[in-house]
Design a protein around this motif. Structure first.
Motif, short mmCIF file in Angstrom:
data_model
loop_
_atom_site.label_atom_id
_atom_site.label_comp_id
_atom_site.label_asym_id
_atom_site.label_seq_id
_atom_site.Cartn_x
_atom_site.Cartn_y
_atom_site.Cartn_z
N PHE A 175 0.80 -1.21 0.00
CA PHE A 175 0.00 0.00 0.00
C PHE A 175 0.84 1.27 0.00
CE2 PHE A 175 -2.84 -2.97 2.48
CZ PHE A 175 -3.53 -3.37 1.36
N ASP A 176 1.96 1.26 0.67
CA ASP A 176 2.79 2.46 0.75
C ASP A 176 4.02 2.36 -0.13
OD1 ASP A 176 1.19 3.85 2.54
OD2 ASP A 176 1.95 2.67 4.21
N THR A 177 4.00 1.44 -1.10
CA THR A 177 5.12 1.34 -2.02
C THR A 177 5.32 2.67 -2.73
OG1 THR A 177 4.75 -0.99 -2.39
CG2 THR A 177 6.02 0.17 -4.06
N LEU A 178 6.55 3.11 -2.82
CA LEU A 178 6.88 4.37 -3.47
C LEU A 178 7.70 4.05 -4.71
CD1 LEU A 178 7.77 6.23 -0.20
CD2 LEU A 178 5.62 6.26 -1.42
N ALA A 231 8.90 8.10 -23.16
CA ALA A 231 8.45 7.48 -21.92
C ALA A 231 7.49 8.44 -21.21
CB ALA A 231 9.64 7.18 -21.02
N ILE A 232 6.47 7.88 -20.58
CA ILE A 232 5.46 8.70 -19.90
C ILE A 232 5.25 8.14 -18.49
CG2 ILE A 232 3.09 9.57 -19.95
CD1 ILE A 232 3.08 9.01 -22.97
N SER A 233 5.25 9.03 -17.50
CA SER A 233 4.92 8.64 -16.13
C SER A 233 3.74 9.46 -15.65
CB SER A 233 6.13 8.83 -15.21
OG SER A 233 6.53 10.19 -15.17
N MET A 234 3.23 9.12 -14.49
CA MET A 234 1.99 9.77 -14.02
C MET A 234 1.97 9.92 -12.51
SD MET A 234 0.39 7.10 -12.34
CE MET A 234 0.30 5.32 -12.36
N ASP A 235 1.02 10.75 -12.04
CA ASP A 235 0.57 10.77 -10.64
C ASP A 235 -0.85 10.21 -10.63
OD1 ASP A 235 2.91 12.09 -10.06
OD2 ASP A 235 1.96 14.02 -9.62
N MET A 236 -1.18 9.46 -9.60
CA MET A 236 -2.54 8.91 -9.49
C MET A 236 -2.98 8.94 -8.03
SD MET A 236 -4.58 7.70 -11.88
CE MET A 236 -3.72 6.69 -13.11
N ILE A 237 -4.23 9.34 -7.82
CA ILE A 237 -4.81 9.40 -6.49
C ILE A 237 -5.96 8.41 -6.40
CG2 ILE A 237 -6.07 10.83 -4.83
CD1 ILE A 237 -4.66 13.27 -6.02
N SER A 238 -5.92 7.55 -5.39
CA SER A 238 -7.04 6.62 -5.16
C SER A 238 -7.91 7.15 -4.03
CB SER A 238 -6.53 5.23 -4.79
OG SER A 238 -6.03 5.20 -3.47
N GLY A 246 5.04 5.37 -12.10
CA GLY A 246 4.10 6.34 -11.57
C GLY A 246 4.30 6.63 -10.11
N TYR A 247 3.70 7.73 -9.68
CA TYR A 247 3.69 8.14 -8.28
C TYR A 247 2.24 8.00 -7.80
CZ TYR A 247 7.88 10.41 -10.06
OH TYR A 247 9.08 10.67 -10.67
N MET A 248 2.00 7.11 -6.86
CA MET A 248 0.63 6.72 -6.51
C MET A 248 0.33 6.95 -5.03
SD MET A 248 1.06 3.37 -8.86
CE MET A 248 2.82 3.62 -8.77
N PHE A 249 -0.84 7.51 -4.77
CA PHE A 249 -1.18 7.93 -3.41
C PHE A 249 -2.62 7.57 -3.06
CE2 PHE A 249 1.33 11.08 -5.65
CZ PHE A 249 2.43 11.26 -4.85
N GLU A 298 -4.27 -2.04 -5.91
CA GLU A 298 -4.58 -2.51 -7.26
C GLU A 298 -3.92 -1.62 -8.31
OE1 GLU A 298 -8.81 -2.82 -7.59
OE2 GLU A 298 -8.95 -4.44 -6.10
N ILE A 299 -3.90 -0.32 -8.05
CA ILE A 299 -3.21 0.62 -8.96
C ILE A 299 -1.72 0.31 -8.99
CG2 ILE A 299 -2.53 3.04 -9.23
CD1 ILE A 299 -5.36 3.78 -8.17
N ILE A 300 -1.14 0.12 -7.82
CA ILE A 300 0.30 -0.16 -7.74
C ILE A 300 0.64 -1.48 -8.43
CG2 ILE A 300 2.19 -0.73 -6.15
CD1 ILE A 300 0.99 1.33 -4.21
N GLU A 301 -0.18 -2.49 -8.18
CA GLU A 301 0.07 -3.80 -8.78
C GLU A 301 0.03 -3.71 -10.31
OE1 GLU A 301 -1.67 -8.39 -8.63
OE2 GLU A 301 -2.64 -6.78 -7.49
#
Length: 421
Positions: free
Chosen positions: A3-6, A344-351, A376-379, A407-410
């Motif tokens: 869950f807190d994977t960065l 290459a493309i990266s993102m931020d995502m908020i759940s 990506g950077y996911m929060f 699920e987003i991180i996976e």
């Protein structure tokens, strides 16, 4: 636990921070010593270099050893609650050193957290001697004198003009290869979840000549790569000064001679042909075709775009006030891939943003499948006080936020694996 994977060090730094110091050849044994610790985004690290430059001119030197520091600053991040908790713990740690080993140590808070928590840090918890916002760093010498005189000191006034364009940053703690160059400050986008417009003020752009000159100096100093920085680099606009909102009122000649982000990129690429060029961060609503075409045209502009999306649901994007919908974001992605297939493309995502349904979450996962980001950077959504979203109901239970984030991180890890292979 996932869950807190960065996924990248950008977020890791927002939690752990980085202490910065000059090499020993730049230190002076008879001067007062400063220790600066930075958290959060790249802009905070760039700001720490500006602070160091200002104070070195006042006779300060830097140290890696907090125990010998006369002045300790933490450059703060307010983007997530966890970062704020970490910084409070660091301030408590500084004060334990001050109490036991160096009672004359000055402890200060810089940056985004300063304005919002100034009273709490100064008066209630008595954790700091100085509180200073991101537009007031020139006032640091005066504030230090106030503290030397036995007072507490604060300046969190936001500016509509300050860009620190005339200050040459002292490159702190870097590798001598890559450096940050700030091109804009502040943000006008007013996303409902974001505290940046309230902590960094309105958007303003820096004189392009000063940007090009700083990049040329980096080459002279042996640097090989630069990242052009701003809360929203794509909205960079220079037309001789003045607020961006007044641009529409200017004459046609001024508009014709104005410099947008695409033209700035080209200027840096042409004037610094041996310098690898990156930029961060982009906002999808402001990224135009001419930026993508300029990237494609010059080989020294790295084919990489960090393009925060935050959600794959148009309904949630509207609530977030992002300025684009799912279809418009996908069209931008298609344009990038058509013009620069290798980009290459990266993102931020908020759940778990306010009212997010399972359907909204599935829209996010399907967008990820469409784009297949490199990383990506996911929060999880974290309510920030005084933002528009704070007036909405944070109604997604914590366990659901966690599950959706996992699920987003996976999914992102599976896409990253494919891209890396």
């Amino acid at each position: 636990m996932m869950f807190d994977t960065l996924i990248d060090k950008k977020i890791d730094e927002s939690i752990q921070g980085t202490s910065l110091a000059l090499s020993d050849k730049n230190n002076f044994s008879n001067s007062r010593k400063m220790y600066i610790e930075s958290y959060g985004c790249q802009m905070n690290f760039s700001d720490s270099e500006i602070v160091a430059s200002i104070l070195i001119k006042e006779g300060f030197s830097t140290t890696h050893n907090i125990n010998e520091a006369d002045l300790v600053f933490v450059n703060t991040c307010s983007i997530r609650e966890k970062a704020e908790q970490t910084i409070r713990k660091r301030l408590e740690f500084y004060n334990s050193i001050k109490k036991k080993e160096n009672q004359k140590m000055i402890v200060g808070v810089l940056g985004c957290m300063a304005e919002r928590l100034k009273s709490k840090f100064l008066e209630e918890e008595k954790l700091v001697d100085i509180v200073i916002g991101p537009d007031a760093y020139r006032d640091l010498p005066n504030l230090i004198k106030e503290v030397d005189g036995g007072k507490k000191a604060v300046n969190v006034i936001l500016s509509k003009e300050e860009t620190y364009a005339d200050i040459s940053p002292v490159r702190l703690g870097g590798n001598g290869v890559t450096a940050f160059v700030s091109i804009t400050r502040g943000c006008d986008n007013m996303c409902t979840f974001c505290v940046v417009p309230y902590t960094r003020g309105r958007e303003r752009s820096r004189d392009p000549k000063s940007i090009v000159n700083e990049c040329k100096q980096l080459i002279s100093d042996g640097y090989k790569e630069v990242t052009l920085l701003g809360q929203n680099v794509d909205s960079y606009l220079w037309y001789g000064g003045g607020p961006k909102k007044d641009f529409k009122k200017t004459d046609e000649k001024t508009k014709k001679n104005s410099i947008n982000f695409a033209k700035l990129l080209e200027k840096v690429a042409i004037n610094c042909p041996n310098l690898r060029i990156r930029f961060s961060t982009s906002n999808p609503q402001d990224m135009t075709l001419d930026v993508i075409q300029t990237m494609s045209k010059y080989s020294n502009i790295c084919k990489y775009i960090h393009l925060p999306v935050q959600s794959g649901s148009s309904r949630i994007l509207k609530l977030m006030r992002r300025g684009y919908n799912r279809e418009e974001y996908i069209k931008l992605i298609d344009n990038i891939k058509n013009i620069m297939p290798e980009c290459a493309i990266s993102m931020d995502m908020i759940s778990g943003f306010c009212t997010e349904s399972e359907e909204d979450h599935q829209a996010t996962l399907s967008l990820m499948d469409y784009v297949k980001y490199e990383y990506g950077y996911m929060f999880k959504y974290s309510e920030r006080p005084n933002t528009p979203a704070a007036r909405m109901k944070d109604d997604i239970p914590e366990n659901i936020k966690q599950r959706r984030l996992s699920e987003i991180i996976e999914k992102q890890m599976s896409h990253s694996l494919i891209k890396n292979q």
